[in-house]
Design a protein around this motif. Sequence first.
Motif, PDB file in Angstrom:
ATOM      1  N   MET A  85     -45.681  62.855 -76.304  1.00 33.32           N
ATOM      2  CA  MET A  85     -44.379  63.457 -76.019  1.00 33.32           C
ATOM      3  C   MET A  85     -43.790  62.972 -74.702  1.00 33.32           C
ATOM      4  N   GLY A  86     -44.631  62.483 -73.791  1.00 37.46           N
ATOM      5  CA  GLY A  86     -44.155  62.052 -72.485  1.00 37.46           C
ATOM      6  C   GLY A  86     -44.979  62.658 -71.373  1.00 37.46           C
ATOM      7  N   THR A  87     -44.337  62.965 -70.269  1.00 32.14           N
ATOM      8  CA  THR A  87     -45.011  63.493 -69.085  1.00 32.14           C
ATOM      9  C   THR A  87     -44.356  64.793 -68.650  1.00 32.14           C
ATOM     10  N   MET A  88     -44.982  65.463 -67.692  1.00 35.02           N
ATOM     11  CA  MET A  88     -44.374  66.677 -67.146  1.00 35.02           C
ATOM     12  C   MET A  88     -43.070  66.334 -66.431  1.00 35.02           C
ATOM     13  N   ASP A  89     -42.998  65.171 -65.815  1.00 33.33           N
ATOM     14  CA  ASP A  89     -41.733  64.742 -65.199  1.00 33.33           C
ATOM     15  C   ASP A  89     -40.637  64.619 -66.258  1.00 33.33           C
ATOM     16  N   ASP A  90     -40.994  64.081 -67.422  1.00 30.16           N
ATOM     17  CA  ASP A  90     -40.019  63.993 -68.525  1.00 30.16           C
ATOM     18  C   ASP A  90     -39.554  65.382 -68.938  1.00 30.16           C
ATOM     19  N   TRP A  91     -40.517  66.295 -69.051  1.00 30.03           N
ATOM     20  CA  TRP A  91     -40.158  67.664 -69.448  1.00 30.03           C
ATOM     21  C   TRP A  91     -39.221  68.293 -68.413  1.00 30.03           C
ATOM     22  N   GLU A  92     -39.513  68.094 -67.135  1.00 28.33           N
ATOM     23  CA  GLU A  92     -38.653  68.661 -66.095  1.00 28.33           C
ATOM     24  C   GLU A  92     -37.260  68.036 -66.134  1.00 28.33           C
ATOM     25  N   ASP A  93     -37.178  66.742 -66.473  1.00 28.56           N
ATOM     26  CA  ASP A  93     -35.872  66.105 -66.648  1.00 28.56           C
ATOM     27  C   ASP A  93     -35.122  66.728 -67.826  1.00 28.56           C
ATOM     28  N   LEU A  94     -35.856  67.042 -68.894  1.00 23.81           N
ATOM     29  CA  LEU A  94     -35.230  67.680 -70.056  1.00 23.81           C
ATOM     30  C   LEU A  94     -34.664  69.045 -69.682  1.00 23.81           C
ATOM     31  N   LEU A  95     -35.449  69.843 -68.979  1.00 20.87           N
ATOM     32  CA  LEU A  95     -34.974  71.163 -68.565  1.00 20.87           C
ATOM     33  C   LEU A  95     -33.713  71.047 -67.718  1.00 20.87           C
ATOM     34  N   GLU A  96     -33.726  70.125 -66.772  1.00 22.58           N
ATOM     35  CA  GLU A  96     -32.563  69.937 -65.901  1.00 22.58           C
ATOM     36  C   GLU A  96     -31.345  69.474 -66.708  1.00 22.58           C
ATOM     37  N   THR A  97     -31.569  68.566 -67.653  1.00 25.86           N
ATOM     38  CA  THR A  97     -30.460  68.054 -68.462  1.00 25.86           C
ATOM     39  C   THR A  97     -29.868  69.145 -69.343  1.00 25.86           C
ATOM     40  N   VAL A  98     -30.725  69.932 -69.953  1.00 28.21           N
ATOM     41  CA  VAL A  98     -30.251  71.050 -70.786  1.00 28.21           C
ATOM     42  C   VAL A  98     -29.426  72.014 -69.945  1.00 28.21           C
ATOM     43  N   HIS A  99     -29.915  72.363 -68.769  1.00 25.76           N
ATOM     44  CA  HIS A  99     -29.189  73.286 -67.890  1.00 25.76           C
ATOM     45  C   HIS A  99     -27.883  72.664 -67.391  1.00 25.76           C
ATOM     46  N   ASP A 100     -27.888  71.378 -67.133  1.00 23.30           N
ATOM     47  CA  ASP A 100     -26.667  70.707 -66.680  1.00 23.30           C
ATOM     48  C   ASP A 100     -25.570  70.767 -67.742  1.00 23.30           C
ATOM     49  N   HIS A 101     -25.963  70.879 -68.997  1.00 22.51           N
ATOM     50  CA  HIS A 101     -24.997  70.994 -70.094  1.00 22.51           C
ATOM     51  C   HIS A 101     -24.731  72.462 -70.455  1.00 22.51           C
ATOM     52  N   ASP A 102     -25.065  73.357 -69.548  1.00 22.26           N
ATOM     53  CA  ASP A 102     -24.812  74.792 -69.734  1.00 22.26           C
ATOM     54  C   ASP A 102     -25.497  75.340 -70.981  1.00 22.26           C
ATOM     55  N   MET A 103     -26.666  74.812 -71.280  1.00 22.69           N
ATOM     56  CA  MET A 103     -27.502  75.340 -72.352  1.00 22.69           C
ATOM     57  C   MET A 103     -28.802  75.857 -71.745  1.00 22.69           C
ATOM     58  N   ARG A 104     -29.546  76.560 -72.548  1.00 21.47           N
ATOM     59  CA  ARG A 104     -30.825  77.112 -72.103  1.00 21.47           C
ATOM     60  C   ARG A 104     -31.955  76.548 -72.961  1.00 21.47           C
ATOM     61  N   LEU A 105     -33.172  76.650 -72.416  1.00 25.25           N
ATOM     62  CA  LEU A 105     -34.345  76.097 -73.091  1.00 25.25           C
ATOM     63  C   LEU A 105     -35.394  77.188 -73.264  1.00 25.25           C
ATOM     64  N   ILE A 106     -35.837  77.397 -74.508  1.00 27.71           N
ATOM     65  CA  ILE A 106     -36.964  78.295 -74.744  1.00 27.71           C
ATOM     66  C   ILE A 106     -38.112  77.481 -75.325  1.00 27.71           C
ATOM     67  N   MET A 107     -39.313  77.853 -74.939  1.00 29.41           N
ATOM     68  CA  MET A 107     -40.514  77.116 -75.330  1.00 29.41           C
ATOM     69  C   MET A 107     -41.257  77.851 -76.436  1.00 29.41           C
ATOM     70  N   ASP A 108     -41.754  77.100 -77.405  1.00 32.56           N
ATOM     71  CA  ASP A 108     -42.624  77.656 -78.436  1.00 32.56           C
ATOM     72  C   ASP A 108     -43.990  77.898 -77.812  1.00 32.56           C
ATOM     73  N   MET A 109     -44.487  79.138 -77.916  1.00 34.87           N
ATOM     74  CA  MET A 109     -45.750  79.482 -77.281  1.00 34.87           C
ATOM     75  C   MET A 109     -46.724  80.029 -78.319  1.00 34.87           C
ATOM     76  N   VAL A 110     -47.939  79.460 -78.334  1.00 37.21           N
ATOM     77  CA  VAL A 110     -48.963  79.830 -79.307  1.00 37.21           C
ATOM     78  C   VAL A 110     -50.044  80.626 -78.581  1.00 37.21           C
ATOM     79  N   LEU A 111     -50.153  81.907 -78.908  1.00 34.05           N
ATOM     80  CA  LEU A 111     -51.079  82.780 -78.189  1.00 34.05           C
ATOM     81  C   LEU A 111     -52.125  83.420 -79.086  1.00 34.05           C
ATOM     82  N   ASN A 112     -52.021  83.250 -80.386  1.00 35.70           N
ATOM     83  CA  ASN A 112     -53.047  83.796 -81.282  1.00 35.70           C
ATOM     84  C   ASN A 112     -54.303  82.938 -81.258  1.00 35.70           C
ATOM     85  N   HIS A 113     -54.143  81.646 -81.011  1.00 36.08           N
ATOM     86  CA  HIS A 113     -55.269  80.725 -81.055  1.00 36.08           C
ATOM     87  C   HIS A 113     -55.020  79.557 -80.111  1.00 36.08           C
ATOM     88  N   THR A 114     -56.051  78.798 -79.859  1.00 34.30           N
ATOM     89  CA  THR A 114     -55.957  77.565 -79.082  1.00 34.30           C
ATOM     90  C   THR A 114     -56.540  76.432 -79.919  1.00 34.30           C
TER      91      THR A 114
END
Length: 585
Positions: A85-114
């Motif tokens: 998928m890329g790197t954490m730097d890529d992910w942080e760039d994605l978050l910033e880009t989404v916010h720059d376009h006045d959108m929000r980002l929610i993450m899929d979180m898996v907590l029943n299992h690993t």
Amino acid sequence: MDADTQPEADFDREWWKEAVVYQIYPRSFNDSDGDGVGDIPGIIEKVPYLDDLGVDVVWLCPVYDSPNADNGYDIRDYHAIMDEMGTMDDWEDLLETVHDHDMRLIMDMVLNHTSDEHEWFVESKDRDSEYSDYYYWRDGEDGELPNNWTSIFGGDAWKYDEEREQYYLHIFDEKQPDLNWRNGDVREDVFEMLHWWLQKGIDGFRLDVINLISKREGLPDGEDNPGWVGWEHVINGPRVHEYISEMHDEVFADYDIMTVAEMPGCGVEDAKQYCGEDGDGLNMIVHFEHADIPYKPGGKWDLQDVDVDLDELDDLDDPDTHFNNWDLNELRDVLTRWQIGLEGDGWNANYLGNHDHPRTVSRFGDSGFFRVASAKLLATLQFTLQGTPFIYQGEEIGMTNVEWESFDELRDVEAIQQTEELMERHDADFEDVRHVVKHRSRDNARTPVQWSDEENAGFTDGEPWIKVNPNHERINVEAAREDEDSIWQYYRELVDLREDNDTLVYGDFHLLYEDHPSVFAYLRTLGDSGVLVVLNCFARNETFTLPPNLDADDPELLIGNYDDAGDDPTEFELRPYEARVYRIS
């Protein structure tokens, strides 16, 4: 009707109620580096596209470090990004880009299992480790499994580990061991991790199968049934509200976020306990009652719902008709029950398809001649019910199911295991069962987004990780954006309509005609404002007549999927898959 002309009414505004959510399945969205797998930089490239579509929230399916037994829903490290998928730097760039376009980002979180490769699980194999009780480890008696539970993906729900010399529970794949939420240390570590992500600036979570985290004490045998054995001891378990309330109080309450909880087996009354005014604090529930309508108690791979024997499938003129028969009365009843049941005491997540279901237009519409009209009708339904509408990638252009030609084309762990069991049970080869796969496999929703008519649909310059639908030559984003009458353009109109009309967001729901064989019609009302929605859900003409107890003062057609619809909603002829939305006073 402009937003500033809306009637004054008593309702609580929330950004997540007024939002439109777009779900991204990263592996299949856009590949930036030519390895055939979608990635985070590829998503960044398409953020302007999402902005043009008008969405407010991006739901990102898992991109955490994972061995990919279930395409990222088996997390190896919650604090790292998968190499593909890329790197954490890529992910942080994605978050910033989404916010720059006045959108929000929610993450899929898996907590029943690993993942079984997560550090916690690896350490838990040592009975003296501090992690020894982080999972469900049990002895088998006299060579028998700890109980008779089965996995949702097929087969037994227990796997023997040679190192620990015990069995561990996996409700999903054997590489997805279930976390033991009874252990307070598990909850503490999970809550700390959730804080970590929220402090990075994300805007919420979609919580994967979160109502499975509490198992019945003693893990007793389940009732014998043709589907998932043991579900009654896992779904909405005895301490689930305690755990979710604690998670809300310890984590979510500190942030202005969206929490979307996926909950199989959850009914309206259950939902009120999770997301109601006096519930556990979640915003909305993703339930399965309407999504499972084409299926029977044995699940979507149970052939009880097909009115022919497997051996007869090759002799049918049109096998699709035997898989796509669904009852409008049942769909209408389910949606109405949820609309009325949560009104004023909860909130709906309006979806018809996602990464876990075949393509929406192939299930509830017509993927052939009436593909465009039926896709627009289904979108109208999602955007005019009370609740937050969710668009799954590709729905906005009417992507369809695929013809799977061989077993080797399958990628989804569920599809592979269930198809193998189906072939074994019926002593059949893939050609005998491929019609079932076409209509049941989750791989249908995971074929690459069709960006253009170029090779590989413009998704990648390399070899795609999964089959590209051959119909991308005519069904693609590039063509849809150039066509003024396309499904994509219609989605844009629906986004604008809902944004400018509080009645469609906050208005009450009133069903018209409880048992019409083809038409789903309802009113949305807020103060003196009304919106009438009329949907002809099948490929036949129908006459609609406004009930005699209703007046339509000063009507106006707000949107419709046929160009020449009139402004009089009193009585008219509906064409195949026709949708009309009127403003009335």
